[in-house]
Design a protein around this motif. Structure first.
Motif, mmCIF file in Angstrom:
data_model
loop_
_atom_site.group_PDB
_atom_site.id
_atom_site.type_symbol
_atom_site.label_atom_id
_atom_site.label_comp_id
_atom_site.label_asym_id
_atom_site.label_seq_id
_atom_site.Cartn_x
_atom_site.Cartn_y
_atom_site.Cartn_z
ATOM 1 N N ALA A 1 87.719 92.251 -14.298
ATOM 2 C CA ALA A 1 87.095 92.267 -12.974
ATOM 3 C C ALA A 1 86.586 93.657 -12.629
ATOM 4 C CB ALA A 1 88.090 91.785 -11.923
ATOM 5 N N LEU A 2 87.391 94.682 -12.910
ATOM 6 C CA LEU A 2 86.988 96.045 -12.579
ATOM 7 C C LEU A 2 85.766 96.467 -13.374
ATOM 8 C CD1 LEU A 2 88.226 97.994 -10.549
ATOM 9 C CD2 LEU A 2 89.370 99.143 -12.447
ATOM 10 N N SER A 3 85.716 96.086 -14.640
ATOM 11 C CA SER A 3 84.559 96.434 -15.474
ATOM 12 C C SER A 3 83.297 95.746 -14.973
ATOM 13 C CB SER A 3 84.817 96.034 -16.930
ATOM 14 O OG SER A 3 85.869 96.787 -17.490
ATOM 15 N N VAL A 4 83.432 94.490 -14.567
ATOM 16 C CA VAL A 4 82.266 93.763 -14.056
ATOM 17 C C VAL A 4 81.801 94.368 -12.739
ATOM 18 C CG1 VAL A 4 81.446 91.543 -13.205
ATOM 19 C CG2 VAL A 4 82.859 91.643 -15.258
ATOM 20 N N VAL A 5 82.731 94.632 -11.828
ATOM 21 C CA VAL A 5 82.376 95.226 -10.538
ATOM 22 C C VAL A 5 81.654 96.558 -10.735
ATOM 23 C CG1 VAL A 5 83.345 96.331 -8.477
ATOM 24 C CG2 VAL A 5 84.173 94.093 -9.198
ATOM 25 N N ALA A 6 82.113 97.342 -11.697
ATOM 26 C CA ALA A 6 81.552 98.672 -11.917
ATOM 27 C C ALA A 6 80.177 98.648 -12.569
ATOM 28 C CB ALA A 6 82.505 99.501 -12.780
ATOM 29 N N ARG A 7 79.842 97.554 -13.251
ATOM 30 C CA ARG A 7 78.623 97.558 -14.059
ATOM 31 C C ARG A 7 77.535 96.602 -13.598
ATOM 32 N NH1 ARG A 7 81.036 96.649 -19.935
ATOM 33 N NH2 ARG A 7 78.799 96.432 -20.419
ATOM 34 N N THR A 8 77.885 95.573 -12.848
ATOM 35 C CA THR A 8 76.873 94.592 -12.487
ATOM 36 C C THR A 8 75.959 95.110 -11.384
ATOM 37 O OG1 THR A 8 76.512 92.309 -11.793
ATOM 38 C CG2 THR A 8 78.317 93.476 -10.748
ATOM 39 N N GLN A 9 74.756 94.558 -11.339
ATOM 40 C CA GLN A 9 73.801 94.867 -10.287
ATOM 41 C C GLN A 9 73.777 93.774 -9.218
ATOM 42 O OE1 GLN A 9 72.018 97.914 -10.396
ATOM 43 N NE2 GLN A 9 73.572 98.157 -11.973
ATOM 44 N N ARG A 10 74.688 92.828 -9.312
ATOM 45 C CA ARG A 10 74.744 91.716 -8.366
ATOM 46 C C ARG A 10 76.017 91.809 -7.519
ATOM 47 N NH1 ARG A 10 70.320 90.127 -7.338
ATOM 48 N NH2 ARG A 10 71.210 88.216 -6.480
ATOM 49 N N PRO A 11 76.007 91.231 -6.310
ATOM 50 C CA PRO A 11 77.220 91.220 -5.486
ATOM 51 C C PRO A 11 78.364 90.466 -6.166
ATOM 52 C CG PRO A 11 75.284 90.667 -4.166
ATOM 53 C CD PRO A 11 74.847 90.652 -5.593
ATOM 54 N N VAL A 12 79.572 90.999 -6.022
ATOM 55 C CA VAL A 12 80.771 90.387 -6.592
ATOM 56 C C VAL A 12 81.824 90.255 -5.492
ATOM 57 C CG1 VAL A 12 82.605 90.570 -8.319
ATOM 58 C CG2 VAL A 12 80.327 91.459 -8.834
ATOM 59 N N VAL A 13 82.472 89.095 -5.439
ATOM 60 C CA VAL A 13 83.592 88.899 -4.518
ATOM 61 C C VAL A 13 84.864 88.714 -5.328
ATOM 62 C CG1 VAL A 13 84.642 87.374 -2.791
ATOM 63 C CG2 VAL A 13 82.203 87.903 -2.667
ATOM 64 N N LEU A 14 85.916 89.452 -4.957
ATOM 65 C CA LEU A 14 87.214 89.311 -5.607
ATOM 66 C C LEU A 14 88.156 88.557 -4.677
ATOM 67 C CD1 LEU A 14 87.822 92.754 -7.357
ATOM 68 C CD2 LEU A 14 86.714 90.698 -8.215
ATOM 69 N N VAL A 15 88.808 87.534 -5.237
ATOM 70 C CA VAL A 15 89.702 86.654 -4.476
ATOM 71 C C VAL A 15 91.044 86.635 -5.182
ATOM 72 C CG1 VAL A 15 90.080 84.293 -3.639
ATOM 73 C CG2 VAL A 15 87.747 85.212 -3.784
ATOM 74 N N ARG A 16 92.121 86.680 -4.432
ATOM 75 C CA ARG A 16 93.438 86.629 -5.062
ATOM 76 C C ARG A 16 94.137 85.315 -4.738
ATOM 77 N NH1 ARG A 16 97.935 87.955 -1.844
ATOM 78 N NH2 ARG A 16 97.410 88.593 0.277
ATOM 79 N N ALA A 17 95.010 84.875 -5.617
ATOM 80 C CA ALA A 17 95.786 83.661 -5.379
ATOM 81 C C ALA A 17 96.825 83.930 -4.297
ATOM 82 C CB ALA A 17 96.477 83.219 -6.664
ATOM 83 N N GLY A 18 97.013 82.969 -3.426
ATOM 84 C CA GLY A 18 98.024 83.120 -2.384
ATOM 85 C C GLY A 18 97.576 83.958 -1.220
ATOM 86 N N GLY A 19 96.343 84.475 -1.254
ATOM 87 C CA GLY A 19 95.840 85.260 -0.143
ATOM 88 C C GLY A 19 95.273 84.372 0.941
ATOM 89 N N GLN A 20 94.611 85.007 1.885
ATOM 90 C CA GLN A 20 93.983 84.253 2.961
ATOM 91 C C GLN A 20 92.862 83.390 2.398
ATOM 92 O OE1 GLN A 20 94.614 88.009 5.981
ATOM 93 N NE2 GLN A 20 92.597 87.118 5.807
ATOM 94 N N VAL A 21 92.866 82.123 2.747
ATOM 95 C CA VAL A 21 91.764 81.255 2.350
ATOM 96 C C VAL A 21 90.672 81.482 3.380
ATOM 97 C CG1 VAL A 21 91.116 78.907 1.720
ATOM 98 C CG2 VAL A 21 93.479 79.645 1.472
ATOM 99 N N ALA A 22 89.977 82.616 3.214
ATOM 100 C CA ALA A 22 89.217 83.187 4.305
ATOM 101 C C ALA A 22 88.078 82.320 4.791
ATOM 102 C CB ALA A 22 88.690 84.560 3.896
ATOM 103 N N ASN A 23 87.297 81.726 3.896
ATOM 104 C CA ASN A 23 86.156 81.000 4.424
ATOM 105 C C ASN A 23 86.514 79.576 4.840
ATOM 106 O OD1 ASN A 23 86.438 80.057 1.860
ATOM 107 N ND2 ASN A 23 84.401 80.649 1.149
#
Length: 295
Positions: free
Chosen positions: A128-150
């Motif tokens: 995930a960190l490598s993708v976030v650091a290198r992509t030119q597109r927006p990335v959303v990171l979601v964790r298990a057990g976190g807020q089901v925000a949307n």
């Protein structure tokens, strides 16, 4: 190829939570959902003592699992969201390579992030960190057990905004995310007051800090004014806070649907190319975090 919301699957609870989040996001955007599972299956096993390659068993459970994962996940999501267009692909590439390629055809890439604890924060895996650091597109990171925000449209979207290097793509993403959710947008900007002045009293320093704070607040309002006009249905709450914005964004994430931060593109051969505020938010925010790359 039409744009879509793409999610990376690896079978972990985090990636399955990301798939659930991505499905709801795709519905909000009226966009198709694409599931991508990257796994390089080796059809031959090497026997070093004999020095020969021998075929693997035809029913390799790892291969069977890799075949089933995207298909079964797509079926589960289709059952939950009957109107959603879903495709599922298994890509014979290394995960980072496959996800970077998949992101090129997506409006948004969604990945899972592993939780550690409420004190330590959340572990962003190397993929995930490598993708976030290198992509030119927006990335959303979601964790298990976190807020089901949307699933909670009343929760606000939070934007961390730097005035020195603000970019329209970051601001636009945050306003659009709030508009999709019929939510408020809370904008947080961090700034540092000047150091104490030699030979002057505390009252002078307080007055000078207050003046500078008013100037920062005015500049923040100026940056956001055209976006308020473009998104009149989004209620905006802006605050200029002293010190780094990171701790304020983490605090705001506890009641947020989504936290939006920027990542400046840095074309250097080494390093993760993720700023300290974004890094802190990725590891400690309670809500999903959207990272928007910009020049």
């Amino acid at each position: 190829m039409p744009r879509n919301v793409t999610v990376g699957l690896d079978g972990s609870p985090e990636s399955l939570a990301a798939a659930d989040w991505a499905a709801r996001e795709a519905l909000l955007r009226d966009a198709p959902l694409r599931l991508v599972h990257a796994w390089q299956w080796q059809p031959y096993l090497y026997a070093p003592l004999a020095g020969v390659s021998v075929p693997s068993p035809l029913s390799d459970p790892r291969h069977d699992w890799a075949e089933r994962l995207p298909r079964e996940t797509a079926a589960r999501l289709a059952e939950r969201h009957p109107g959603l267009s879903i495709s599922a692909d298994r890509v014979a590439e290394q995960p980072v390579t496959a996800l970077l390629a998949a992101a090129e055809d997506a409006d948004l890439l969604v990945l899972g992030s592993r939780g550690l604890s409420g004190v330590t924060g959340f572990l962003v895996g190397s993929v995930a960190l490598s993708v976030v650091a290198r992509t030119q597109r927006p990335v959303v990171l979601v964790r298990a057990g976190g807020q089901v925000a949307n699933e909670h449209p009343r929760h606000d979207v939070v934007l961390g905004l730097g005035l020195e290097n603000s970019d329209d793509s970051v601001i636009a993403f945050a306003f659009q995310a709030a508009s999709y959710r019929v939510a408020n947008l809370n904008v947080v900007h961090g700034w540092n007051p000047p150091p104490p002045s030699y030979g002057y009293g505390g009252a002078f320093d307080l007055e000078r800090s207050a003046e500078l704070g008013a100037q920062v607040q005015h500049k923040l309002a100026d940056v956001l004014r055209p976006w308020r006009k473009k998104f009149p249905g989004v209620e905006v709450n802006e605050q200029a806070v002293t010190g780094s914005a990171a701790s304020h964004l983490v605090e705001a994430s506890r009641e947020a649907a989504l936290v939006v931060v920027g990542r400046r593109n840095r074309h250097t051969p080494v390093g993760t190319h993720i700023g300290p505020v974004t890094q802190a938010v990725l590891h400690h925010a309670a809500a999903p975090v959207a990272v928007i790359p910009h020049d």
